[in-house]
Motif scaffolding. Sequence first.
Motif, PDB file in Angstrom:
ATOM      1  N   ILE A 116       0.878  -1.170   0.000  1.00 35.79           N
ATOM      2  CA  ILE A 116       0.000   0.000   0.000  1.00 35.79           C
ATOM      3  C   ILE A 116       0.917   1.222   0.000  1.00 35.79           C
ATOM      4  N   PRO A 117       0.440   2.371  -0.499  1.00 34.99           N
ATOM      5  CA  PRO A 117       1.314   3.558  -0.524  1.00 34.99           C
ATOM      6  C   PRO A 117       1.906   3.867   0.853  1.00 34.99           C
ATOM      7  N   LYS A 118       3.155   4.280   0.855  1.00 35.03           N
ATOM      8  CA  LYS A 118       3.836   4.598   2.108  1.00 35.03           C
ATOM      9  C   LYS A 118       3.193   5.822   2.767  1.00 35.03           C
ATOM     10  N   ILE A 157       3.977  10.688  11.677  1.00 39.35           N
ATOM     11  CA  ILE A 157       3.989  11.905  12.480  1.00 39.35           C
ATOM     12  C   ILE A 157       3.809  11.499  13.935  1.00 39.35           C
ATOM     13  N   SER A 158       4.816  11.775  14.748  1.00 39.15           N
ATOM     14  CA  SER A 158       4.789  11.421  16.175  1.00 39.15           C
ATOM     15  C   SER A 158       4.457   9.950  16.383  1.00 39.15           C
ATOM     16  N   GLY A 159       5.004   9.089  15.523  1.00 41.39           N
ATOM     17  CA  GLY A 159       4.799   7.657  15.667  1.00 41.39           C
ATOM     18  C   GLY A 159       3.475   7.137  15.145  1.00 41.39           C
ATOM     19  N   MET A 160       2.673   8.001  14.545  1.00 45.69           N
ATOM     20  CA  MET A 160       1.383   7.595  13.980  1.00 45.69           C
ATOM     21  C   MET A 160       1.465   7.696  12.462  1.00 45.69           C
ATOM     22  N   TYR A 161       0.807   6.756  11.780  1.00 44.43           N
ATOM     23  CA  TYR A 161       0.771   6.777  10.320  1.00 44.43           C
ATOM     24  C   TYR A 161      -0.399   7.616   9.818  1.00 44.43           C
ATOM     25  N   TYR A 162      -0.110   8.413   8.777  1.00 46.44           N
ATOM     26  CA  TYR A 162      -1.138   9.199   8.102  1.00 46.44           C
ATOM     27  C   TYR A 162      -0.960   9.049   6.603  1.00 46.44           C
TER      28      TYR A 162
END
Length: 82
Positions: A50-52, A56-61
Amino acid sequence: MQHIDKQPTTTLTLADLIANPNDLYQVTQVSEIFKRHPETIRRWIKAGKIPKPLSISGMYYFKGSDLLSYINANNAEGINHA
């Protein structure tokens, strides 16, 4: 406006994603689009399926535009990685 709330309050639909391609989406929201458990989305991230996402602060967005491009590119094959 970007979706960077700690807890998404509404279920994300493909229509929402299309309407807001410049927003950022959390793993839980992306899991709703793909109808998979959030942990499955995390495994897809690690496997490069899936697209990378941004981290941000250990969370994926995920960028909405990246997800739409991915869905469009894989539409003929379907988006089921299971």
